[in-house]
Design a protein around this motif. Structure first.
Motif, PDB file in Angstrom:
ATOM      1  N   LEU A  96       3.937 -58.649  66.637  1.00 36.35           N
ATOM      2  CA  LEU A  96       2.705 -58.412  67.390  1.00 36.35           C
ATOM      3  C   LEU A  96       1.774 -59.624  67.340  1.00 36.35           C
ATOM      4  O   LEU A  96       1.130 -59.954  68.332  1.00 36.35           O
ATOM      5  N   ALA A  97       1.721 -60.300  66.178  1.00 37.84           N
ATOM      6  CA  ALA A  97       0.848 -61.471  66.063  1.00 37.84           C
ATOM      7  C   ALA A  97       1.336 -62.573  66.995  1.00 37.84           C
ATOM      8  O   ALA A  97       0.533 -63.328  67.559  1.00 37.84           O
ATOM      9  N   THR A  98       2.653 -62.683  67.166  1.00 35.71           N
ATOM     10  CA  THR A  98       3.192 -63.704  68.059  1.00 35.71           C
ATOM     11  C   THR A  98       2.758 -63.427  69.497  1.00 35.71           C
ATOM     12  O   THR A  98       2.279 -64.324  70.199  1.00 35.71           O
ATOM     13  N   ILE A  99       2.897 -62.160  69.902  1.00 41.16           N
ATOM     14  CA  ILE A  99       2.535 -61.812  71.285  1.00 41.16           C
ATOM     15  C   ILE A  99       1.043 -62.044  71.514  1.00 41.16           C
ATOM     16  O   ILE A  99       0.634 -62.739  72.446  1.00 41.16           O
ATOM     17  N   LEU A 100       0.213 -61.487  70.616  1.00 42.60           N
ATOM     18  CA  LEU A 100      -1.239 -61.625  70.772  1.00 42.60           C
ATOM     19  C   LEU A 100      -1.655 -63.089  70.686  1.00 42.60           C
ATOM     20  O   LEU A 100      -2.488 -63.571  71.468  1.00 42.60           O
ATOM     21  N   GLY A 101      -1.057 -63.817  69.731  1.00 42.92           N
ATOM     22  CA  GLY A 101      -1.385 -65.229  69.555  1.00 42.92           C
ATOM     23  C   GLY A 101      -1.040 -66.045  70.786  1.00 42.92           C
ATOM     24  O   GLY A 101      -1.795 -66.931  71.194  1.00 42.92           O
ATOM     25  N   PHE A 102       0.111 -65.754  71.403  1.00 40.21           N
ATOM     26  CA  PHE A 102       0.509 -66.455  72.626  1.00 40.21           C
ATOM     27  C   PHE A 102      -0.522 -66.240  73.720  1.00 40.21           C
ATOM     28  O   PHE A 102      -0.963 -67.189  74.369  1.00 40.21           O
ATOM     29  N   VAL A 264      -2.382 -58.616  62.145  1.00 47.15           N
ATOM     30  CA  VAL A 264      -2.071 -59.105  63.487  1.00 47.15           C
ATOM     31  C   VAL A 264      -3.242 -59.898  64.043  1.00 47.15           C
ATOM     32  O   VAL A 264      -3.075 -61.034  64.488  1.00 47.15           O
ATOM     33  N   THR A 265      -4.447 -59.334  63.975  1.00 48.23           N
ATOM     34  CA  THR A 265      -5.576 -60.042  64.573  1.00 48.23           C
ATOM     35  C   THR A 265      -5.878 -61.334  63.804  1.00 48.23           C
ATOM     36  O   THR A 265      -6.187 -62.354  64.409  1.00 48.23           O
ATOM     37  N   TYR A 266      -5.733 -61.278  62.480  1.00 52.28           N
ATOM     38  CA  TYR A 266      -6.027 -62.471  61.677  1.00 52.28           C
ATOM     39  C   TYR A 266      -5.014 -63.572  61.974  1.00 52.28           C
ATOM     40  O   TYR A 266      -5.383 -64.708  62.286  1.00 52.28           O
ATOM     41  N   THR A 267      -3.716 -63.227  61.911  1.00 52.92           N
ATOM     42  CA  THR A 267      -2.684 -64.237  62.105  1.00 52.92           C
ATOM     43  C   THR A 267      -2.679 -64.738  63.549  1.00 52.92           C
ATOM     44  O   THR A 267      -2.411 -65.916  63.802  1.00 52.92           O
ATOM     45  N   ALA A 268      -3.019 -63.842  64.501  1.00 54.50           N
ATOM     46  CA  ALA A 268      -3.025 -64.241  65.908  1.00 54.50           C
ATOM     47  C   ALA A 268      -3.991 -65.402  66.132  1.00 54.50           C
ATOM     48  O   ALA A 268      -3.726 -66.277  66.967  1.00 54.50           O
ATOM     49  N   GLY A 269      -5.090 -65.435  65.401  1.00 54.06           N
ATOM     50  CA  GLY A 269      -6.039 -66.537  65.525  1.00 54.06           C
ATOM     51  C   GLY A 269      -5.389 -67.873  65.205  1.00 54.06           C
ATOM     52  O   GLY A 269      -5.621 -68.878  65.891  1.00 54.06           O
ATOM     53  N   PHE A 270      -4.549 -67.886  64.182  1.00 56.21           N
ATOM     54  CA  PHE A 270      -3.873 -69.128  63.789  1.00 56.21           C
ATOM     55  C   PHE A 270      -2.735 -69.443  64.750  1.00 56.21           C
ATOM     56  O   PHE A 270      -2.516 -70.594  65.117  1.00 56.21           O
ATOM     57  N   VAL A 271      -1.998 -68.375  65.150  1.00 58.17           N
ATOM     58  CA  VAL A 271      -0.896 -68.570  66.087  1.00 58.17           C
ATOM     59  C   VAL A 271      -1.432 -69.158  67.399  1.00 58.17           C
ATOM     60  O   VAL A 271      -0.831 -70.054  67.977  1.00 58.17           O
ATOM     61  N   ALA A 272      -2.607 -68.669  67.831  1.00 55.99           N
ATOM     62  CA  ALA A 272      -3.195 -69.153  69.076  1.00 55.99           C
ATOM     63  C   ALA A 272      -3.395 -70.663  69.022  1.00 55.99           C
ATOM     64  O   ALA A 272      -3.123 -71.373  69.997  1.00 55.99           O
ATOM     65  N   GLU A 273      -3.850 -71.154  67.881  1.00 57.62           N
ATOM     66  CA  GLU A 273      -4.063 -72.597  67.752  1.00 57.62           C
ATOM     67  C   GLU A 273      -2.750 -73.359  67.787  1.00 57.62           C
ATOM     68  O   GLU A 273      -2.657 -74.446  68.342  1.00 57.62           O
ATOM     69  N   VAL A 274      -1.716 -72.783  67.165  1.00 53.97           N
ATOM     70  CA  VAL A 274      -0.399 -73.420  67.183  1.00 53.97           C
ATOM     71  C   VAL A 274       0.111 -73.488  68.623  1.00 53.97           C
ATOM     72  O   VAL A 274       0.621 -74.519  69.073  1.00 53.97           O
ATOM     73  N   VAL A 275      -0.072 -72.383  69.357  1.00 52.09           N
ATOM     74  CA  VAL A 275       0.401 -72.327  70.744  1.00 52.09           C
ATOM     75  C   VAL A 275      -0.354 -73.340  71.591  1.00 52.09           C
ATOM     76  O   VAL A 275       0.232 -74.095  72.363  1.00 52.09           O
ATOM     77  N   PRO A 316       5.244 -75.072  62.571  1.00 54.56           N
ATOM     78  CA  PRO A 316       4.010 -74.432  62.062  1.00 54.56           C
ATOM     79  C   PRO A 316       4.030 -72.900  62.156  1.00 54.56           C
ATOM     80  O   PRO A 316       3.371 -72.233  61.355  1.00 54.56           O
ATOM     81  N   MET A 317       4.783 -72.351  63.120  1.00 55.23           N
ATOM     82  CA  MET A 317       4.871 -70.895  63.206  1.00 55.23           C
ATOM     83  C   MET A 317       5.548 -70.317  61.965  1.00 55.23           C
ATOM     84  O   MET A 317       5.182 -69.238  61.486  1.00 55.23           O
ATOM     85  N   THR A 318       6.538 -71.068  61.449  1.00 54.03           N
ATOM     86  CA  THR A 318       7.203 -70.607  60.224  1.00 54.03           C
ATOM     87  C   THR A 318       6.168 -70.396  59.120  1.00 54.03           C
ATOM     88  O   THR A 318       6.173 -69.377  58.423  1.00 54.03           O
ATOM     89  N   ASN A 323       2.829 -66.859  55.769  1.00 49.79           N
ATOM     90  CA  ASN A 323       1.498 -66.420  55.356  1.00 49.79           C
ATOM     91  C   ASN A 323       1.336 -64.925  55.575  1.00 49.79           C
ATOM     92  O   ASN A 323       0.812 -64.215  54.727  1.00 49.79           O
ATOM     93  N   LEU A 324       1.811 -64.468  56.741  1.00 48.75           N
ATOM     94  CA  LEU A 324       1.647 -63.045  57.053  1.00 48.75           C
ATOM     95  C   LEU A 324       2.410 -62.193  56.050  1.00 48.75           C
ATOM     96  O   LEU A 324       1.905 -61.196  55.547  1.00 48.75           O
ATOM     97  N   LEU A 325       3.627 -62.626  55.732  1.00 51.09           N
ATOM     98  CA  LEU A 325       4.432 -61.881  54.748  1.00 51.09           C
ATOM     99  C   LEU A 325       3.673 -61.764  53.428  1.00 51.09           C
ATOM    100  O   LEU A 325       3.556 -60.690  52.836  1.00 51.09           O
ATOM    101  N   LYS A 326       3.111 -62.888  52.980  1.00 50.53           N
ATOM    102  CA  LYS A 326       2.409 -62.873  51.689  1.00 50.53           C
ATOM    103  C   LYS A 326       1.091 -62.112  51.786  1.00 50.53           C
ATOM    104  O   LYS A 326       0.699 -61.401  50.863  1.00 50.53           O
ATOM    105  N   ASN A 327       0.411 -62.258  52.959  1.00 46.40           N
ATOM    106  CA  ASN A 327      -0.869 -61.568  53.123  1.00 46.40           C
ATOM    107  C   ASN A 327      -0.712 -60.057  53.166  1.00 46.40           C
ATOM    108  O   ASN A 327      -1.690 -59.334  52.987  1.00 46.40           O
ATOM    109  N   SER A 328       0.510 -59.568  53.414  1.00 40.73           N
ATOM    110  CA  SER A 328       0.692 -58.115  53.441  1.00 40.73           C
ATOM    111  C   SER A 328       0.339 -57.510  52.086  1.00 40.73           C
ATOM    112  O   SER A 328       0.093 -56.319  51.985  1.00 40.73           O
TER     113      SER A 328
END
Lengths: 388, 343
Positions: A96-102, A264-275, A316-318, A323-328
């Motif tokens: 979900l973070a990937t989709i939202l981040g994109f 999802v919302t937290y990681t999406a912010g970072f994913v958005a920058e990567v994208v 960077p997505m890796t 991070n998401l795995l650990k943040n869980s």
């Protein structure tokens, strides 16, 4: 020293082996020393050690589990409950973070001022707030937004929503829905075959087959059909209103929803920058060339920009996925029963064997993290620019 | 003949000399406390009535009072205590690793803790019992009526397992939601995530003040467990353990004999009761036998008070908790407090 021996000793490969062996020996020696020292001191202090505790009855109840477990099971089963819950929220969160981040990353580059401004605001908001606050914000937000059990939202007298969770019917016994995952695999396989055929046909005739629509129909439709068949042939436990709350069925707890939403919302912010970074890395000339060939902006993005941007984005997505795995583990703060909560919290306190439990938890995060890395490295190698 | 006599006399002298040099077994913990000049005491993160920092940042509570009494007995000054707030999870490593000299923080005495954590429990300063706090509008009067309820609890507490066992035994289905910290569990209960929050009746009386509308809730009177609590120390160093045990006994005995912080000077001057005189160091040298000064318990009682004074001030009628003495009363007055004689 004979000349032969000297030559052997000065051989670069032999030298390399000797230094490697020395490093390995020093490392294992240090670990050995720490382990031996700790266990000796623990015996002296009267603290129990060893891994026998894993086979003791746990006696700990868990409100949300996707594997079979009751408090009469062993502590090792409790561990699997935690691992399964960690993986569930992490894998769903990654998707979900990937989709939202994109979407947000692309919106950051939009020509529409309002859209761009909103996306920028979102990224700056989530990047500058500690995740723990974010988790609490979502958790108490979710609980407060939902009604108490007596005022539950209901649909068809089978689905109920209140601040104890979403109550849905569940099969009374076994796992009949295993068939759905088989159907999903069949759907994916059919899609791959269809795609190979469509690519071949397009190369031969130039005709474009609507592969995405057909693919979605296959990947969603086949499991859906299977689910309907299974649903009509199993017996169901439907939630019924009891004195305090609903009984029976499966409960999706608010902790899960809150943690998933926060991650999802937290990681999406970072994913958005990567994208955004990945898209900006694609040369402007590529888009201009695509436009001059008559491709629509959507086609340009999908066929020209994204495939090239992916190469920049995957490494960077890796990191973001890891991070998401650990943040869980922040789920522990809001009683989501993931590994840190049930194993490092409840089980540790029931047994007191801190060193063993923390070592096992570390090992599990390490294995899960390495698996994510391996998958991403494989994907990275697959999409890398092949130069001949 | 004379030579043999002289030899045996020399032998006797040797024994006597050796015996006097070895009068006290070594106590590294007591030596360390005296050398550093303060006691390191592990307390709760914040539980009104038991251990919490008040609005001026001063630690208060019945468990804190025990730390103060111990510091007064060992160092002669009840203020020489450094408090380390510990969570449910942190308390054991902090005690085991030697960061604190003792835990005095609502910790239930259990078999498996004693057997596998390397800790000893040295007496009971609070007879706690597990129960539930529920909303008044839920109309529950005893735990039996909670079938189907959701209960918030702190993960890893004895309450977590006890509640699971208790309801399972009675064939009742209760959902337990376990939080890492007590405060998060209470906040979730307050947000109506749960129908009840469970802890000891004493702890609940203290934590009730953290709810938005404390009067909308009721603490059930039926207890589902016995949770005796008291000072906890590491294995080893028996002389230090004896000091901790007898400071607690001394505070309870002082209440039994009517020694209070106000009359302790007069009692020391004029009491004719042998046991009172020994407690206050007028007769015998009980303090010295443990490697302390003979006014050890005088200092503790003078500066902190006897058990009853401490109880009333922290959790009893002089406190916001208003807990009746209940089991935490002298056995002569219908409670469970009973100490061994100072002989």
């Amino acid at each position: 020293m004979t000349a032969a021996l000297r030559r052997w000793f000065y051989d670069a490969r032999v030298r390399a082996w000797i230094s490697q062996a020395a490093v390995a020996g020093a490392m294992f020696g240090t670990i050995w020393y720490f382990v031996a020292n700790a266990s000796e001191n623990m015996v002296k202090a009267g603290i129990a050690s060893g891994f026998d505790f894993l086979w003791r009855t746990s006696g700990i109840d868990v409100p949300f589990k996707i594997v079979d477990y009751t408090p009469q099971n062993n502590i090792v089963d409790l561990l699997w409950v935690g691992v399964a819950n960690t993986l569930l929220v992490s894998l769903l969160g990654m998707a979900l973070a990937t989709i939202l981040g994109f979407l947000i990353g692309i919106a950051r580059l939009s020509k529409n001022f309002l859209l761009r401004g909103l996306a920028t605001g979102f990224v700056e908001f989530v990047r500058n707030i500690p995740l723990l606050l974010f988790v609490f914000f979502w958790y108490f937000g979710v609980i407060r937004a939902l009604p108490p059990p007596r005022d539950s939202f209901g649909a068809f007298d089978t689905f109920f929503l209140n601040n104890r969770g979403l109550y849905v019917p569940a099969p009374t016994e076994g796992h009949p829905f295993a068939a759905v995952s088989v159907a999903f695999a069949i759907g994916v396989a059919l899609f791959l075959v269809l795609r190979a055929w469509a690519v071949k046909r397009q190369a031969a005739t130039g005709k474009i087959f609507p592969i995405w629509a057909a693919g979605t129909a296959l990947i969603v439709g086949v499991p859906l059909a299977a689910a309907i068949v299974v649903a009509l042939t199993t017996s169901w436990s439907v939630p019924v209103r009891g004195g305090f709350n609903f009984r029976g069925g499966f409960v999706l707890v608010p902790e899960f929803v809150a943690l998933l939403a926060a991650l999802v919302t937290y990681t999406a912010g970072f994913v958005a920058e990567v994208v955004r970074g990945g898209i900006l890395a694609v040369g402007k000339g590529q888009k201009e060339a695509a436009a001059s060939l008559g491709l629509t902006p959507g086609q340009t993005l999908r066929l020209i920009v994204v495939p090239q941007a992916l190469r920049v984005m995957v490494p960077p997505m890796t990191s973001q996925y890891l991070n998401l795995l650990k943040n869980s583990s922040f789920g522990a703060a809001i009683a989501y029963p993931e590994i840190v909560s049930v194993f490092m919290g409840s089980a540790l306190n029931a047994t007191g064997q801190a060193i063993e439990i923390i070592a096992i938890t570390l090992a599990i995060y390490l294995v899960a993290g390495l698996a994510v890395s391996m998958f991403m490295n494989w994907y990275n190698a697959r999409i890398a620019l092949v130069t001949r | 003949m004379f030579r043999r006599l002289a030899a045996s006399a020399a032998l006797m002298l040797c024994f006597a000399g050796a015996a006097s040099a070895q009068q006290l077994t070594p106590s590294p913990t007591l030596d360390a406390i005296k050398a550093r000049g303060h006691l390191e005491c592990g307390v709760h993160l914040g539980l009104p009535g038991f251990s919490f920092a008040d609005d001026k940042g001063v630690w208060q509570g019945i468990d804190v009072d025990f730390c103060k009494a111990l510091a007064a007995a060992i160092l002669g000054d009840a203020t020489k205590v450094k408090y380390t707030p510990t969570s449910v999870q942190q308390r054991w490593p902090i005690l085991q690793s030697g960061q604190v000299d003792l835990l005095s923080r609502n910790t239930t005495i259990t078999f498996s803790r004693n057997a596998s954590l390397g800790v000893n429990f040295l007496g009971i300063n609070f007879y706690e019992g597990q129960t539930f706090i529920v909303r008044k509008k839920a109309n529950i009067s005893k735990p039996d009526e909670m079938d189907g309820a959701t209960v918030c609890v702190a993960a890893g507490s004895t309450e977590e397992k006890q509640a699971t066992d208790w309801f399972a035994e009675r064939g009742k289905k209760v959902t337990i939601v376990n939080f890492q910290r007590n405060d998060d569990a209470i906040a979730a209960y307050d947000a109506e995530r749960c129908d009840a929050y469970t802890a000891g009746f004493g702890a609940l009386a203290g934590q009730r003040s953290k709810l938005k509308a404390p009067d909308d809730h009721v603490i059930l009177t039926q207890l589902i467990s016995n949770d005796p609590q008291g000072p906890t120390v590491r294995y080893g160093d028996e002389r230090y353990q004896a000091v901790v045990r007898w400071v607690l006994n001394g505070m309870i005995a002082a209440e039994h004999f009517g020694i209070t912080s106000k009359n302790v000077d007069e009692m020391r001057r004029s009491s004719t009761n042998g046991e009172v005189r020994r407690i206050l160091g007028v007769e015998g040298n009980f303090g010295q036998m443990l490697g302390l000064s003979n006014d050890w318990l005088y200092n503790a009682i003078k500066q902190v008070g006897n058990y009853g004074e401490s109880y009333e001030r922290t959790v009893g009628m002089d406190s916001p908790l208003k807990l009746p003495r209940g089991p935490n009363q002298l056995w002569t007055k219908g409670g469970l407090l009973f100490t061994s004689p100072f002989q």
